[in-house]
Design an enzyme around this catalytic site. Sequence first.
Site, PDB file in Angstrom:
ATOM      1  N   GLY A 111       0.611  -1.302   0.128  1.00  0.00           N
ATOM      2  CA  GLY A 111       0.074  -0.060  -0.194  1.00  0.00           C
ATOM      3  C   GLY A 111       0.748   1.043  -0.122  1.00  0.00           C
ATOM      4  O   GLY A 111       1.786   1.399  -0.812  1.00  0.00           O
ATOM      5  N   ALA A 112       0.524   2.078   0.990  1.00  0.00           N
ATOM      6  CA  ALA A 112       1.212   3.395   0.857  1.00  0.00           C
ATOM      7  C   ALA A 112       2.639   3.195   1.334  1.00  0.00           C
ATOM      8  O   ALA A 112       3.509   4.162   1.087  1.00  0.00           O
ATOM      9  CB  ALA A 112       0.465   4.506   2.194  1.00  0.00           C
ATOM     10  N   GLY A 117       4.733   0.931  -0.167  1.00  0.00           N
ATOM     11  CA  GLY A 117       5.431   0.906  -1.247  1.00  0.00           C
ATOM     12  C   GLY A 117       5.351  -0.710  -1.542  1.00  0.00           C
ATOM     13  O   GLY A 117       4.562  -1.315  -1.533  1.00  0.00           O
ATOM     14  N   GLY A 177      -2.841  -3.067  -7.028  1.00  0.00           N
ATOM     15  CA  GLY A 177      -2.037  -4.237  -7.223  1.00  0.00           C
ATOM     16  C   GLY A 177      -1.751  -4.956  -8.624  1.00  0.00           C
ATOM     17  O   GLY A 177      -0.531  -5.322  -8.950  1.00  0.00           O
ATOM     18  N   ASP A 178      -2.907  -4.877  -9.533  1.00  0.00           N
ATOM     19  CA  ASP A 178      -3.163  -5.342 -10.733  1.00  0.00           C
ATOM     20  C   ASP A 178      -1.955  -4.531 -11.723  1.00  0.00           C
ATOM     21  O   ASP A 178      -1.437  -4.911 -12.586  1.00  0.00           O
ATOM     22  CB  ASP A 178      -4.374  -5.384 -11.230  1.00  0.00           C
ATOM     23  CG  ASP A 178      -5.480  -6.157 -10.278  1.00  0.00           C
ATOM     24  OD1 ASP A 178      -4.758  -7.367  -9.768  1.00  0.00           O
ATOM     25  OD2 ASP A 178      -6.564  -5.834  -9.968  1.00  0.00           O
TER      26      ASP A 178
END
Length: 317
Positions: free
Chosen positions: A230-231, A233, A259-260
């Site tokens: 997420g935030a 990295g 994520g994709d």
Amino acid sequence: MTNANARTTITTVTLNAAIDKTYYMPAFVKGKVSRAAKVVSTAGGKGLNVARVLKQLGHAEVAATGFAGGYNGQFIVNGVKEAGIRSEFVAIPGESRLCMNFIDEGDGSSTEVLEPGPVIGEDQLERFKRELQRLSAESALVVFSGSLPGGTAPALYAELIALSRAAGADVFLDTSGESLVRGVTALPSFIKPNEDEIVSLLPDSHDGDLREGIRKLMAQGIPIVAATLGAEGAVAGAGGRIYRVRIPKIEPVNTVGSGDSFVAGYAYGHVRGWPIEECLRYAAAAGSANALSETTGDVDPREHARLLREIAVEEWL
């Protein structure tokens, strides 16, 4: 057979494709009637997000396959074609699923409701396998993404990975749960588990160290293991080394599909033979750019180029 070195097509596989519907709501209150201020609908499922972002990043030859049924399935196929992606979906009875994301604009929270999708029969699965074999023989890379549909066995991804590899294609896998546990036994070239999934893949590991978990997965024969955070990295392992990926702070609009998009960015560099660090930078910039869009699996190339300059990738010793 086509010379693998001359192949440029990337094929994405979405066995449980969906219409992704994102509802933007002034407030989302359980048990109350709510009205959406805006609704965005796209042809979705994790593999289709990967395919769409690959096209947006500039990869010319992208094919998408999987199952599509009913009116929803026709919407999905039409959306794929409109995005400039070659549609190779297998038609099935029943209705492809809806995946709904309710975004509360008051607090920015996201609530997802995912339908299970249609049950796949044996005849339909055999038709798909023949289609996949044909596509794999002309592809540089096949990306398997998302959940398995009803009626299929948890070991299906492992079987399909072996089929694609036998046809000469490289293979990525991005799934979860038992299908991930079974799928990694076929040793795909790339997987993207989260921290909890790394634990499920290594049930005998009790140290809880993300880097050590990634090292163990690489030692099992998986060349590239990436965990998006997420935030924070991402952390990735490749070539026996561990890398820390740091991303700039952004104000996310819709993180579904990030994520994709990361997978798409990595695939873009991977088929071009880029160094690991460049693949990771490209991937992280794509994931971050997706979070700035209202649409799932959507990357503005200008935002991607801007974010690329702000991504830091370093070896984590």
